[in-house]
Motif scaffolding. Sequence first.
Motif, short mmCIF file in Angstrom:
data_model
loop_
_atom_site.label_atom_id
_atom_site.label_comp_id
_atom_site.label_asym_id
_atom_site.label_seq_id
_atom_site.Cartn_x
_atom_site.Cartn_y
_atom_site.Cartn_z
N TYR A 35 0.82 -1.20 0.00
CA TYR A 35 0.00 0.00 0.00
C TYR A 35 0.85 1.26 0.00
CZ TYR A 35 1.20 0.04 4.94
OH TYR A 35 1.89 0.04 6.12
N TYR A 46 -7.17 6.47 -2.05
CA TYR A 46 -8.05 5.57 -1.31
C TYR A 46 -9.38 6.25 -1.06
CZ TYR A 46 -3.87 2.84 -0.30
OH TYR A 46 -2.75 2.09 -0.40
N ASN A 47 -10.45 5.49 -1.10
CA ASN A 47 -11.77 5.97 -0.68
C ASN A 47 -12.00 5.46 0.74
OD1 ASN A 47 -12.33 7.13 -3.16
ND2 ASN A 47 -13.12 5.19 -3.99
N VAL A 48 -12.31 6.38 1.65
CA VAL A 48 -12.47 6.04 3.06
C VAL A 48 -13.86 6.45 3.51
CG1 VAL A 48 -11.58 6.42 5.37
CG2 VAL A 48 -10.01 6.41 3.44
N ASP A 49 -14.57 5.54 4.17
CA ASP A 49 -15.88 5.82 4.75
C ASP A 49 -15.77 5.74 6.27
OD1 ASP A 49 -17.10 6.10 2.29
OD2 ASP A 49 -17.59 3.97 2.17
N SER A 50 -16.48 6.64 6.94
CA SER A 50 -16.48 6.66 8.39
C SER A 50 -17.92 6.84 8.86
CB SER A 50 -15.61 7.79 8.92
OG SER A 50 -15.70 7.86 10.33
N THR A 68 -17.42 10.60 4.05
CA THR A 68 -16.72 9.92 2.95
C THR A 68 -15.57 10.80 2.49
OG1 THR A 68 -18.77 8.86 2.26
CG2 THR A 68 -16.98 8.90 0.68
N PHE A 69 -14.39 10.21 2.44
CA PHE A 69 -13.19 10.92 2.01
C PHE A 69 -12.58 10.18 0.82
CE2 PHE A 69 -13.63 11.28 6.60
CZ PHE A 69 -13.67 12.65 6.77
N SER A 70 -12.11 10.95 -0.15
CA SER A 70 -11.41 10.29 -1.26
C SER A 70 -10.29 11.16 -1.76
CB SER A 70 -12.34 9.93 -2.40
OG SER A 70 -13.25 10.92 -2.68
#
Length: 70
Positions: A35, A46-50, A68-70
Motif C-alpha cells: 500500500y 483511497y476511498n475512506v468511509d467513516s 466519505t473521504f477520497s
Amino acid sequence: MKKGLVYFFFIYLSLFFLYSCKKDKEIPQLLSFNYFPTEQGSYVIYNVDSIVHGDNDNNTDDSVTIFTFS
C-alpha cells in the motif's frame, strides 16, 4: 469373552482418539507493504468511509453521521 472384547474396543477407541487429534500448524501471514508507494512520483488514492453513531440516541440509530473521504 464378552468382557475382553469390550475392553479391547475401549482401548482401541481411546488410542484412535488420542492419535487422531493433532494440532494444525499455523502458517504465519507475511506482512505486506504494497500500500505504500516506493517509487518517486507514484501515488495511490483511497476511498475512506467513516460512520459515527450518536451517544444519546437510546440505541435507535437515529443520529448517524456518515463521512466519505477520497
